[in-house]
Design a protein around this motif. Structure first.
Motif, PDB file in Angstrom:
ATOM      1  N   GLU A  75      25.412   9.815  44.198  1.00 51.14           N
ATOM      2  CA  GLU A  75      25.574   8.478  44.779  1.00 51.14           C
ATOM      3  C   GLU A  75      27.048   8.114  44.890  1.00 51.14           C
ATOM      4  OE1 GLU A  75      23.277   5.428  42.908  1.00 51.14           O
ATOM      5  OE2 GLU A  75      21.454   6.627  42.937  1.00 51.14           O
ATOM      6  N   ASP A  76      27.843   8.496  43.883  1.00 51.20           N
ATOM      7  CA  ASP A  76      29.268   8.188  43.922  1.00 51.20           C
ATOM      8  C   ASP A  76      29.944   8.888  45.097  1.00 51.20           C
ATOM      9  OD1 ASP A  76      29.021   6.630  41.663  1.00 51.20           O
ATOM     10  OD2 ASP A  76      29.563   8.239  40.286  1.00 51.20           O
ATOM     11  N   ILE A  77      29.505  10.108  45.380  1.00 50.02           N
ATOM     12  CA  ILE A  77      30.083  10.848  46.504  1.00 50.02           C
ATOM     13  C   ILE A  77      29.756  10.146  47.809  1.00 50.02           C
ATOM     14  CG2 ILE A  77      29.948  13.022  47.801  1.00 50.02           C
ATOM     15  CD1 ILE A  77      29.478  14.431  45.098  1.00 50.02           C
ATOM     16  N   LYS A  93      42.343   4.397  42.719  1.00 52.22           N
ATOM     17  CA  LYS A  93      41.301   3.651  42.002  1.00 52.22           C
ATOM     18  C   LYS A  93      40.155   4.589  41.615  1.00 52.22           C
ATOM     19  CE  LYS A  93      38.054   1.062  43.896  1.00 52.22           C
ATOM     20  NZ  LYS A  93      37.401   0.098  44.744  1.00 52.22           N
ATOM     21  N   HIS A  94      39.752   5.453  42.552  1.00 51.07           N
ATOM     22  CA  HIS A  94      38.672   6.393  42.265  1.00 51.07           C
ATOM     23  C   HIS A  94      39.081   7.399  41.186  1.00 51.07           C
ATOM     24  CE1 HIS A  94      35.864   5.037  45.283  1.00 51.07           C
ATOM     25  NE2 HIS A  94      36.806   5.064  46.206  1.00 51.07           N
ATOM     26  N   THR A  95      40.318   7.870  41.257  1.00 48.98           N
ATOM     27  CA  THR A  95      40.792   8.835  40.264  1.00 48.98           C
ATOM     28  C   THR A  95      40.782   8.214  38.867  1.00 48.98           C
ATOM     29  OG1 THR A  95      42.183   9.891  41.926  1.00 48.98           O
ATOM     30  CG2 THR A  95      42.706  10.352  39.629  1.00 48.98           C
ATOM     31  N   ASP A  96      41.277   6.994  38.764  1.00 53.12           N
ATOM     32  CA  ASP A  96      41.278   6.309  37.467  1.00 53.12           C
ATOM     33  C   ASP A  96      39.848   6.113  36.956  1.00 53.12           C
ATOM     34  OD1 ASP A  96      44.015   6.221  37.632  1.00 53.12           O
ATOM     35  OD2 ASP A  96      44.101   4.120  38.309  1.00 53.12           O
ATOM     36  N   SER A  97      38.953   5.764  37.848  1.00 51.87           N
ATOM     37  CA  SER A  97      37.549   5.583  37.473  1.00 51.87           C
ATOM     38  C   SER A  97      36.945   6.899  36.981  1.00 51.87           C
ATOM     39  CB  SER A  97      36.763   5.055  38.672  1.00 51.87           C
ATOM     40  OG  SER A  97      35.390   5.014  38.388  1.00 51.87           O
ATOM     41  N   LEU A  98      37.273   7.996  37.664  1.00 49.47           N
ATOM     42  CA  LEU A  98      36.762   9.309  37.245  1.00 49.47           C
ATOM     43  C   LEU A  98      37.311   9.702  35.881  1.00 49.47           C
ATOM     44  CD1 LEU A  98      36.921  11.266  40.617  1.00 49.47           C
ATOM     45  CD2 LEU A  98      34.874  10.558  39.383  1.00 49.47           C
ATOM     46  N   ALA A 136      32.228  16.815  53.596  1.00 45.32           N
ATOM     47  CA  ALA A 136      33.630  16.385  53.592  1.00 45.32           C
ATOM     48  C   ALA A 136      33.899  15.474  52.393  1.00 45.32           C
ATOM     49  CB  ALA A 136      33.964  15.666  54.894  1.00 45.32           C
ATOM     50  N   LYS A 137      32.975  14.563  52.118  1.00 50.15           N
ATOM     51  CA  LYS A 137      33.154  13.658  50.975  1.00 50.15           C
ATOM     52  C   LYS A 137      33.118  14.438  49.662  1.00 50.15           C
ATOM     53  CE  LYS A 137      31.415   9.383  53.022  1.00 50.15           C
ATOM     54  NZ  LYS A 137      30.399   8.323  52.945  1.00 50.15           N
ATOM     55  N   GLU A 138      32.232  15.430  49.580  1.00 52.18           N
ATOM     56  CA  GLU A 138      32.143  16.231  48.353  1.00 52.18           C
ATOM     57  C   GLU A 138      33.442  17.000  48.115  1.00 52.18           C
ATOM     58  OE1 GLU A 138      29.669  20.050  46.774  1.00 52.18           O
ATOM     59  OE2 GLU A 138      28.477  18.430  47.659  1.00 52.18           O
ATOM     60  N   ALA A 139      34.026  17.546  49.174  1.00 51.46           N
ATOM     61  CA  ALA A 139      35.294  18.271  49.026  1.00 51.46           C
ATOM     62  C   ALA A 139      36.389  17.329  48.525  1.00 51.46           C
ATOM     63  CB  ALA A 139      35.691  18.899  50.361  1.00 51.46           C
ATOM     64  N   LYS A 140      36.435  16.125  49.083  1.00 51.11           N
ATOM     65  CA  LYS A 140      37.440  15.152  48.642  1.00 51.11           C
ATOM     66  C   LYS A 140      37.153  14.693  47.204  1.00 51.11           C
ATOM     67  CE  LYS A 140      40.033  15.163  52.159  1.00 51.11           C
ATOM     68  NZ  LYS A 140      41.394  15.681  52.047  1.00 51.11           N
ATOM     69  N   PHE A 141      35.882  14.584  46.849  1.00 55.10           N
ATOM     70  CA  PHE A 141      35.510  14.202  45.485  1.00 55.10           C
ATOM     71  C   PHE A 141      35.987  15.262  44.502  1.00 55.10           C
ATOM     72  CE2 PHE A 141      32.513  13.749  41.921  1.00 55.10           C
ATOM     73  CZ  PHE A 141      32.635  12.390  41.662  1.00 55.10           C
ATOM     74  N   ARG A 142      35.828  16.536  44.882  1.00 48.07           N
ATOM     75  CA  ARG A 142      36.316  17.626  44.027  1.00 48.07           C
ATOM     76  C   ARG A 142      37.838  17.529  43.845  1.00 48.07           C
ATOM     77  NH1 ARG A 142      32.840  21.800  42.797  1.00 48.07           N
ATOM     78  NH2 ARG A 142      30.828  21.698  43.826  1.00 48.07           N
ATOM     79  N   GLU A 143      38.539  17.179  44.920  1.00 48.19           N
ATOM     80  CA  GLU A 143      39.994  17.000  44.804  1.00 48.19           C
ATOM     81  C   GLU A 143      40.320  15.865  43.835  1.00 48.19           C
ATOM     82  OE1 GLU A 143      41.861  16.490  48.623  1.00 48.19           O
ATOM     83  OE2 GLU A 143      40.985  18.338  49.415  1.00 48.19           O
ATOM     84  N   LEU A 144      39.550  14.775  43.927  1.00 43.74           N
ATOM     85  CA  LEU A 144      39.765  13.656  43.005  1.00 43.74           C
ATOM     86  C   LEU A 144      39.498  14.078  41.565  1.00 43.74           C
ATOM     87  CD1 LEU A 144      38.134  10.665  44.939  1.00 43.74           C
ATOM     88  CD2 LEU A 144      40.576  11.077  44.574  1.00 43.74           C
ATOM     89  N   LEU A 145      38.450  14.886  41.355  1.00 41.92           N
ATOM     90  CA  LEU A 145      38.149  15.364  40.001  1.00 41.92           C
ATOM     91  C   LEU A 145      39.314  16.183  39.459  1.00 41.92           C
ATOM     92  CD1 LEU A 145      34.413  16.494  40.304  1.00 41.92           C
ATOM     93  CD2 LEU A 145      35.301  14.533  39.045  1.00 41.92           C
TER      94      LEU A 145
END
Length: 195
Positions: A112-114, A130-135, A84-93
């Motif tokens: 680790e970030d995920i 915040k995460h999007t800006d960091s990415l 679930a976190k990986e899917a959301k991370f992909r959305e953030l990317l």
């Protein structure tokens, strides 16, 4: 030989044996009976100890099975949470502008970030902005940029929709291209066009 009345009577009525001999025989019979009872008790105690040991082994096996089941459930929960976190991370990317062709590589490098992402009770990323800006900052080399370039005015396109002549069409050497040109300029060959 058990100490029964008839056994006791037989010992006491034996006239060939004196009193101390009779007492010795009675004691021997009692000792024999006591030894038999003790052996039976020892066998029962051994059977009871074995049963307790088997019970403890079964309970240990049950406890091990419960532990294995709980460990498996914990692993599955962890995998589901990670997915679930990986899917959301992909959305953030994607929202950060990272190109799709680099997404898998970035996900592999960001394990680790995920895992550090926190999801709320609705499954959305907490502090997503915040995460999007960091990415965007961390993976700027993989963020795509698009530019729009207009047509050059000093060299306009050559085909402005003008018709070809029959001579130009017949001059085309490739048969496929010639037939395409005939089809595009069919009015020249049906009598509706002029040379």
């Amino acid at each position: 030989m058990a100490l029964e009345r008839k056994t006791l009577r037989a010992i006491l009525e034996d006239e060939t044996t004196d009193t101390s001999g009779k007492l010795k025989k009675i004691l021997d019979v009692l000792h024999e009976e006591t030894d038999t009872l003790q052996n039976q008790l020892d066998e029962k105690n051994a059977a009871l100890a074995k049963a307790e040991k088997d019970r403890d082994a079964a309970n240990g096996g049950k406890e091990a099975a419960e532990k294995a089941l709980n460990d498996y459930k914990a692993q599955q929960t962890q995998k589901d949470t990670h997915a679930a976190k990986e899917a959301k991370f992909r959305e953030l990317l994607k929202s950060a502008g990272v190109l799709d062709k680099y997404a898998d590589r970035v996900v592999r490098l960001s394990g680790e970030d995920i895992d550090k992402l926190e999801l709320d009770d609705k499954g959305e990323v907490k502090d997503a902005k915040k995460h999007t800006d960091s990415l965007k900052a961390d993976w700027s080399d993989f963020v795509g940029t698009t530019t729009t370039t207009g047509a050059k005015v000093d060299t306009p396109p050559t085909n402005t929709g003008s018709k070809m002549t029959k001579d130009q069409i017949f001059a085309i050497k490739d048969a496929g291209e010639r037939q395409a040109a005939i089809a595009a300029n069919a009015d020249l060959f049906t009598g509706g066009g002029k040379d």
